[in-house]
Motif scaffolding. Structure first.
Motif, short mmCIF file in Angstrom:
data_model
loop_
_atom_site.label_atom_id
_atom_site.label_comp_id
_atom_site.label_asym_id
_atom_site.label_seq_id
_atom_site.Cartn_x
_atom_site.Cartn_y
_atom_site.Cartn_z
N GLN A 37 -1.65 -64.61 -62.65
CA GLN A 37 -1.25 -63.28 -62.19
C GLN A 37 0.24 -63.23 -61.88
O GLN A 37 0.92 -62.24 -62.21
CB GLN A 37 -2.07 -62.91 -60.95
CG GLN A 37 -3.53 -62.60 -61.24
CD GLN A 37 -4.32 -62.27 -59.99
OE1 GLN A 37 -3.75 -62.08 -58.91
NE2 GLN A 37 -5.64 -62.21 -60.12
N HIS A 38 0.76 -64.27 -61.25
CA HIS A 38 2.19 -64.32 -60.95
C HIS A 38 3.02 -64.35 -62.23
O HIS A 38 4.07 -63.69 -62.32
CB HIS A 38 2.51 -65.55 -60.09
CG HIS A 38 2.12 -65.40 -58.65
ND1 HIS A 38 2.63 -64.42 -57.83
CD2 HIS A 38 1.26 -66.11 -57.88
CE1 HIS A 38 2.11 -64.53 -56.62
NE2 HIS A 38 1.27 -65.55 -56.63
N ILE A 39 2.56 -65.12 -63.21
CA ILE A 39 3.28 -65.19 -64.49
C ILE A 39 3.26 -63.83 -65.17
O ILE A 39 4.28 -63.36 -65.70
CB ILE A 39 2.65 -66.26 -65.40
CG1 ILE A 39 2.90 -67.66 -64.82
CG2 ILE A 39 3.23 -66.16 -66.81
CD1 ILE A 39 2.18 -68.76 -65.56
N HIS A 74 2.92 -60.91 -63.76
CA HIS A 74 3.78 -60.00 -63.01
C HIS A 74 5.25 -60.26 -63.33
O HIS A 74 6.04 -59.31 -63.53
CB HIS A 74 3.53 -60.17 -61.52
CG HIS A 74 4.42 -59.33 -60.65
ND1 HIS A 74 4.32 -57.95 -60.59
CD2 HIS A 74 5.45 -59.67 -59.82
CE1 HIS A 74 5.23 -57.47 -59.76
NE2 HIS A 74 5.93 -58.49 -59.28
N LYS A 75 5.62 -61.53 -63.41
CA LYS A 75 7.00 -61.88 -63.71
C LYS A 75 7.39 -61.41 -65.11
O LYS A 75 8.50 -60.88 -65.32
CB LYS A 75 7.18 -63.40 -63.60
CG LYS A 75 8.62 -63.87 -63.74
CD LYS A 75 9.48 -63.41 -62.59
CE LYS A 75 10.86 -64.01 -62.66
NZ LYS A 75 11.72 -63.57 -61.53
N ARG A 76 6.49 -61.57 -66.06
CA ARG A 76 6.77 -61.12 -67.43
C ARG A 76 6.96 -59.62 -67.47
O ARG A 76 7.84 -59.11 -68.18
CB ARG A 76 5.62 -61.54 -68.35
CG ARG A 76 5.54 -63.03 -68.62
CD ARG A 76 4.38 -63.37 -69.51
NE ARG A 76 4.52 -62.77 -70.83
CZ ARG A 76 3.59 -62.86 -71.79
NH1 ARG A 76 2.47 -63.52 -71.55
NH2 ARG A 76 3.79 -62.30 -72.96
N SER A 77 6.14 -58.90 -66.69
CA SER A 77 6.26 -57.44 -66.65
C SER A 77 7.61 -57.03 -66.07
O SER A 77 8.26 -56.10 -66.57
CB SER A 77 5.13 -56.84 -65.81
OG SER A 77 3.87 -57.12 -66.37
N ASP A 124 -9.38 -70.44 -58.54
CA ASP A 124 -8.66 -69.35 -57.85
C ASP A 124 -7.15 -69.58 -57.91
O ASP A 124 -6.38 -68.63 -58.13
CB ASP A 124 -9.12 -69.25 -56.40
CG ASP A 124 -10.53 -68.70 -56.26
OD1 ASP A 124 -11.06 -68.16 -57.25
OD2 ASP A 124 -11.11 -68.82 -55.15
N SER A 125 -6.73 -70.83 -57.72
CA SER A 125 -5.30 -71.15 -57.78
C SER A 125 -4.75 -70.89 -59.18
O SER A 125 -3.64 -70.36 -59.33
CB SER A 125 -5.07 -72.61 -57.39
OG SER A 125 -5.41 -72.83 -56.04
N PHE A 126 -5.53 -71.25 -60.19
CA PHE A 126 -5.08 -71.03 -61.57
C PHE A 126 -4.99 -69.54 -61.88
O PHE A 126 -4.04 -69.07 -62.51
CB PHE A 126 -6.04 -71.72 -62.54
CG PHE A 126 -5.58 -71.67 -63.97
CD1 PHE A 126 -4.43 -72.34 -64.37
CD2 PHE A 126 -6.30 -70.96 -64.92
CE1 PHE A 126 -4.00 -72.31 -65.69
CE2 PHE A 126 -5.87 -70.92 -66.25
CZ PHE A 126 -4.72 -71.59 -66.63
N ASP A 127 -5.98 -68.77 -61.40
CA ASP A 127 -5.95 -67.32 -61.61
C ASP A 127 -4.73 -66.70 -60.93
O ASP A 127 -4.09 -65.81 -61.48
CB ASP A 127 -7.23 -66.68 -61.06
CG ASP A 127 -8.45 -67.00 -61.92
OD1 ASP A 127 -8.26 -67.40 -63.09
OD2 ASP A 127 -9.58 -66.85 -61.42
#
Length: 207
Positions: free
Chosen positions: A195-197, A199-202, A188-191
Motif C-alpha cells: 500500500q505504501h509503495i 501510494h508513493k507511485r501515485s 499484514d506487514s507485506f500488505d
C-alpha cells in the motif's frame, strides 16, 4: 530461511522438505554445496502463550512456567541430530550437501522475573544460530555463560512436556495458534508495504 516454526511436528515436515528437495536437486547436479538453509524455530513466544494458559488453568507453580520454550527447542534439536546423522543425509553430504541449521528465534526474555540470557545460555550447541536483539546480545557479552548446553537435560524436557499436558496445556493447539498469528502478522506487514509503495507511485505520477 524457513520461518515461523513453533512445533516439533512442523519442524519434522521442514526437515523432510529440505532433504527431499536436496534429493530431487541431486538428480540434476552432482554438486549440492551451493544450497544453504536455516530453520527458524521460535522460543520465547511459546513460553508467553503457555504461561498465560497455565494462569488461566489456575496453575501458578514456578516449576511449570517459563520452561516450555527451551524444552521444546531441545527436543527439536534432538530430531535435528537424528536427521543429519542419518544414512539418507550422509549420501547427500557426499555430494556437498550442507546441514540445514536450526536458528533459534525470539530469544529475548519477555519475563522480567527470569534470567535475561536464559534463551541464549540454554540453547548453545553445534550447527545452531541464535538471533537476538542488541539488548540481549549485550547482556550475554556482559554476564552470559558460553558453554555447550543444547544436549543437557533433554530427558527433563520430555518430562516437562508431560507435566504441562497434565496441567491441561494443549501444546499443539498453542503452536497452531502462534503459527496462524505469525502468518497473519507477516501478511499484514507485506500488505502495508504494498500500500505504501502504491501510494508513493501515485504521488510520483502526480508530480
Amino acid at each position: 530461511n524457513v520461518t515461523l516454526i513453533f512445533s516439533v511436528q512442523m519442524y519434522d515436515l521442514v526437515r523432510e522438505a529440505y532433504i527431499s528437495g536436496l534429493e530431487q536437486f541431486h538428480k540434476n547436479t552432482t554438486d549440492l554445496s551451493k544450497v544453504a538453509s536455516v530453520a527458524s524455530f521460535f522460543v520465547s513466544r511459546i513460553d508467553t502463550a503457555v504461561d498465560k494458559q497455565l494462569l488461566e488453568n489456575g496453575f501458578v507453580a514456578e516449576e511449570l512456567s517459563g520452561r516450555a520454550g527451551i524444552a521444546n527447542a531441545k527436543i527439536a534439536y534432538g530430531e535435528f541430530q537424528k536427521t543429519f546423522s542419518s544414512e539418507r543425509y550422509l549420501k547427500l553430504r557426499a555430494a556437498g550437501a550442507k546441514i540445514q541449521r536450526p536458528l533459534w528465534a525470539s530469544t529475548s526474555m519477555k519475563n522480567p522475573k527470569m534470567r535475561d540470557v536464559l534463551y541464549v545460555e540454554n540453547l548453545i550447541g553445534p550447527n545452531t544460530v541464535n538471533t537476538m536483539p542488541d539488548v540481549t546480545l549485550n547482556a550475554f557479552i556482559d554476564h552470559g555463560i558460553a558453554e555447550t548446553t543444547i544436549n543437557e537435560k533433554v530427558n527433563d524436557s520430555y518430562a516437562h512436556m508431560e507435566k504441562l499436558a497434565s496441567a491441561g496445556i494443549d501444546l499443539a493447539e498453542i503452536t497452531d495458534a502462534l503459527l496462524e498469528g505469525g502468518v497473519k502478522a507477516f501478511a499484514d506487514s507485506f500488505d502495508d508495504l504494498l500500500q505504501h509503495i502504491s501510494h508513493k507511485r501515485s504521488m510520483l505520477s502526480v508530480n
